[in-house]
Design an enzyme around this catalytic site. Structure first.
Site, PDB file in Angstrom:
ATOM      1  N   HIS A 170      -5.008  29.481  12.995  1.00 16.56           N
ATOM      2  CA  HIS A 170      -6.323  29.252  12.391  1.00 16.56           C
ATOM      3  C   HIS A 170      -6.501  27.769  12.063  1.00 16.56           C
ATOM      4  O   HIS A 170      -7.556  27.180  12.299  1.00 16.56           O
ATOM      5  CB  HIS A 170      -6.457  30.112  11.130  1.00 16.56           C
ATOM      6  CG  HIS A 170      -7.824  30.099  10.544  1.00 16.56           C
ATOM      7  ND1 HIS A 170      -8.065  29.856   9.212  1.00 16.56           N
ATOM      8  CD2 HIS A 170      -9.052  30.276  11.099  1.00 16.56           C
ATOM      9  CE1 HIS A 170      -9.369  29.908   8.980  1.00 16.56           C
ATOM     10  NE2 HIS A 170      -9.987  30.154  10.108  1.00 16.56           N
ATOM     11  N   HIS A 201     -13.376  34.420  15.342  1.00 18.01           N
ATOM     12  CA  HIS A 201     -13.286  35.067  14.030  1.00 18.01           C
ATOM     13  C   HIS A 201     -13.584  36.578  14.123  1.00 18.01           C
ATOM     14  O   HIS A 201     -12.996  37.372  13.398  1.00 18.01           O
ATOM     15  CB  HIS A 201     -14.206  34.371  13.026  1.00 18.01           C
ATOM     16  CG  HIS A 201     -13.728  32.999  12.642  1.00 18.01           C
ATOM     17  ND1 HIS A 201     -14.055  31.860  13.353  1.00 18.01           N
ATOM     18  CD2 HIS A 201     -12.928  32.578  11.637  1.00 18.01           C
ATOM     19  CE1 HIS A 201     -13.472  30.809  12.796  1.00 18.01           C
ATOM     20  NE2 HIS A 201     -12.778  31.215  11.757  1.00 18.01           N
ATOM     21  N   GLU A 306     -21.939  28.232  10.598  1.00 20.10           N
ATOM     22  CA  GLU A 306     -20.657  27.670  10.139  1.00 20.10           C
ATOM     23  C   GLU A 306     -20.821  26.724   8.954  1.00 20.10           C
ATOM     24  O   GLU A 306     -20.048  26.875   8.005  1.00 20.10           O
ATOM     25  CB  GLU A 306     -19.932  26.965  11.290  1.00 20.10           C
ATOM     26  CG  GLU A 306     -18.570  26.483  10.837  1.00 20.10           C
ATOM     27  CD  GLU A 306     -17.776  25.772  11.950  1.00 20.10           C
ATOM     28  OE1 GLU A 306     -16.605  25.513  11.719  1.00 20.10           O
ATOM     29  OE2 GLU A 306     -18.320  25.465  13.012  1.00 20.10           O
ATOM     30  N   HIS A 321     -21.294  29.711   5.854  1.00 19.12           N
ATOM     31  CA  HIS A 321     -19.885  30.090   5.987  1.00 19.12           C
ATOM     32  C   HIS A 321     -18.970  29.146   5.217  1.00 19.12           C
ATOM     33  O   HIS A 321     -18.090  29.578   4.474  1.00 19.12           O
ATOM     34  CB  HIS A 321     -19.504  30.124   7.478  1.00 19.12           C
ATOM     35  CG  HIS A 321     -18.040  30.005   7.715  1.00 19.12           C
ATOM     36  ND1 HIS A 321     -17.425  28.799   8.002  1.00 19.12           N
ATOM     37  CD2 HIS A 321     -17.044  30.930   7.672  1.00 19.12           C
ATOM     38  CE1 HIS A 321     -16.132  28.995   8.138  1.00 19.12           C
ATOM     39  NE2 HIS A 321     -15.873  30.269   7.950  1.00 19.12           N
ATOM     40  N   HIS A 325     -16.469  29.891   1.714  1.00 22.60           N
ATOM     41  CA  HIS A 325     -15.035  29.643   1.529  1.00 22.60           C
ATOM     42  C   HIS A 325     -14.788  28.860   0.242  1.00 22.60           C
ATOM     43  O   HIS A 325     -13.901  29.191  -0.539  1.00 22.60           O
ATOM     44  CB  HIS A 325     -14.493  28.827   2.711  1.00 22.60           C
ATOM     45  CG  HIS A 325     -14.002  29.669   3.844  1.00 22.60           C
ATOM     46  ND1 HIS A 325     -12.702  30.092   3.952  1.00 22.60           N
ATOM     47  CD2 HIS A 325     -14.638  30.176   4.931  1.00 22.60           C
ATOM     48  CE1 HIS A 325     -12.552  30.810   5.056  1.00 22.60           C
ATOM     49  NE2 HIS A 325     -13.714  30.879   5.675  1.00 22.60           N
TER      50      HIS A 325
END
Length: 626
Positions: A170, A201, A306, A321, A325
């Site tokens: 990753h 993903h 993203e 995205h 995180h």
């Protein structure tokens, strides 16, 4: 030579966890590095965080632009004395992967550069004690500690989530495809980068669900509500660059506003993206409508969701995205009043450890699936390959059509990343899933009377759901994991295709260690691995169950002359794991949508209704001997 260059690169990556806070004074710095050094040392670098990324990009652009290899090494040596440790490795890795004069050079494995991101803190603590108590021993080996117990059902999957190989994959994927990649500055396009973000993903989520079913757990429930309380997770990792632990998340916390972004922003971005999908177009920053069509729609959406620097309108669609995180990583200390480290979700080399990673990515994947719903299901014409018929598919292993999985031991060297104050080798012994060797046997009839060029596509999915009901094709389609994709020339008549699992287009076969690279092993200009990007070979096959879990192996042949992309170079460098990682400086070598034929909804209620003669489906079992 390449070996000399490799030898000059290695010292840059040694003992980075032991750097001091002192920096090179401004007046001694190279002009090109005047703008970096803002993010303090010891801080956890996050390649999801906009501010961290901006500085990292400035650094890798400077390194990428160095006039020759000597100049490049000189700049790297200076940067090592200025910038944040994690950012340094990120930027140097991006530069090495993309500079022409670095072809054939391999960045040392991230798990040896920062073992503290992969090995539990208790284990490193024990290694430290052993090293100081036995200075006369040549080498020391300690066992990796357990990081939980069965009171937490999710702990059953720690072998998958905390696997060193998948976390390293990753990290490498996000180095090959940096969010801030700018083709005008870097002079190179990244072909279908947004679509690859979606597909890679999506595949990780499909693999995770196969592992859940293997362990008798239900498939994951996607994240879907920005106010929902999240499950807990304790990473047992301590960052050695700061001495602070990666934050644990007690159960029941939900995400909060950060200084850079509010939860309301996330809600708004999601609505705008879904609106665009329902209208079949996005609006760019100059207010032009750009259609989300079959060919480019997924790619455009990938950049927006993203989001990457290639997003057509980051002000309007935001960065759903990435900020997700960061928000989840800072859930226990959103305004930094306690000066805690963020959690594992902040970093690409640790985020796969957290169960919320998969639920977050299934939420992201559901947005892509909304887009895919706007296209008609594939017609029989689009799926067929006239004149070609798959007659038989089987797995050749110890027992026919049964693949055995097992737990293996491996060693990880710690002494390159951590300074134990001695020259001895200090290793951790850890356990990981693996599988027996096997080959695919595919019998194909070519009735066209002429030679045919084909692309062979191999997928695998569980046959039953958590309640032991047979999965319907449309439900099963999102659980299909790609195992291989390769070119094969069919002669007229009967063809028997035999393919070894090791040749898979998703896996990376061998990761060279720090010591091997230092000795010049495997260093050559035409190495085919995209340079350490690829799903680990030992994790190719899901775990399965003790009694043998039933899976379906799907094989499809398509017309390679229609799949092929114009302008591919003959011998692509770094193309070992091309399905998930693409090929270096080259176009993605398959015209079909990624995940084809499972990327669009399937209306057929049974497999027999869906299948065409150029496909084969066979039942196999995966048996775990643990």
């Amino acid at each position: 030579t390449v070996a000399d260059k490799q030898a000059r690169l290695m010292p840059l990556f040694k003992h980075l966890t032991a750097l001091t806070r002192e920096k090179l004074p401004l007046d001694q710095r190279d002009e090109r590095l005047k703008g970096v050094g803002i993010l303090p040392r010891g801080t956890l670098f996050s390649c999801f965080h906009a501010r961290h990324l901006a500085e990292a990009t400035e650094l890798y652009v400077a390194l990428y632009g160095a006039k020759d290899f000597n100049d490049f090494i000189h700049l790297c040596e200076q940067a090592r004395q200025i910038v944040n440790e994690g950012m340094f490795v990120y930027a140097v890795s991006v530069a090495v992967l993309h500079r022409e004069d670095c072809k054939g050079i391999t960045v040392p494995p991230i798990q040896e550069v920062f073992p503290d991101r992969f090995v539990p803190a208790e284990t490193i603590n024990r290694a430290n004690k052993e090293a100081s108590n036995h200075p006369d021993q040549q080498s020391i080996v300690v066992e990796a500690e357990e990081t939980g117990n069965i009171l937490d059902p999710e702990y059953k999957l720690s072998y998958f989530r905390e696997d060193i190989g998948i976390n390293a994959h990753h990290w490498h994927w996000h180095i090959v495809y940096p969010a801030t990649w700018n083709p005008t500055v870097m002079g190179k396009e990244k072909d279908r980068k947004g679509e690859l973000f979606f597909y890679m993903h999506q595949q990780m989520c499909a693999r995770y669900d196969s592992e859940r079913l293997s362990n008798g757990l239900q498939r994951m429930i996607p994240f879907h509500n920005f106010d929902e309380p999240l499950e807990g997770y304790a990473p047992h990792l301590t960052s050695l660059v700061s001495g602070l632990q990666y934050a644990s998340r007690p159960e029941g916390y939900s995400i909060h506003d950060l200084s850079d972004v509010d939860v309301q922003d996330m809600v708004r971005w999601r609505e705008r993206i879904l609106d665009a999908i329902n209208m079949h177009y996005i609006v760019d920053k100059d207010n032009n409508k750009i259609p989300l069509d079959i060919e480019h729609g997924t790619d455009i959406l990938g950049d927006i969701i993203e989001s990457s620097d290639e997003s057509k309108n980051v002000e309007y669609y935001g960065s759903l995205h990435n900020w997700g995180h960061v928000m989840m990583a800072n859930i226990t200390d959103p305004d930094h009043r306690f000066q805690e480290n963020p959690g594992v979700m902040s970093d690409t080399s640790t985020s796969l450890r957290d169960p919320i990673f998969y639920r977050w990515h299934r939420f992201i994947d559901n947005i892509f699936q909304e887009h895919k719903k706007s296209f008609h299901p594939y017609t029989k014409e689009e799926l067929s390959f006239p004149g070609v018929e798959v007659v038989g598919v089987s797995i050749n292993s110890k027992t026919a059509n049964v693949i055995t999985t097992l737990i293996k031991e491996s060693l990880l060297e710690l002494s390159h990343g951590i300074n134990f104050g001695t020259d001895q080798s200090v290793k951790v012994k850890y356990h990981h899933l693996d599988h027996e060797p096997f080959t695919y046997n595919i019998v194909v009839e070519n009735n066209s009377g002429a030679e045919k060029h084909s692309t062979v596509r191999i997928f695998l999915a569980p046959k039953y759901d958590e309640l032991n009901n047979k999965l319907e094709p449309d439900e099963q389609r999102r659980l299909f994991i790609e195992l291989d994709k390769f070119f094969y020339t069919l002669t007229p008549g009967k063809n028997t295709i035999v393919r070894n699992h090791q040749d898979s287009s998703v896996t990376i076969s061998k990761v060279r260690t720090f010591d091997q690279l230092g000795a010049g092993e495997g260093v050559s200009e035409d190495s085919t691995e995209y340079c350490s990007c690829g799903w680990p070979e030992h994790m190719l096959i899901p775990r399965g169950s003790h009694k043998g879990m039933e899976f379906e192996l799907f094989v499809m042949l398509t017309d390679h002359d229609e799949d092929t992309v114009a302008g591919l170079s003959e011998n692509a460098v770094c193309s070992d794991a091309v399905s998930y990682c693409g090929a270096r400086d080259d176009r993605y070598p398959d015209k079909k949508a990624m995940g084809f034929p499972f990327d669009r909804k399937i209306e057929a209620r049974t497999a027999a209704e869906f299948l065409t003669p150029n496909m084969g489906l066979t039942d196999i079992k995966i048996k775990f001997h643990g």
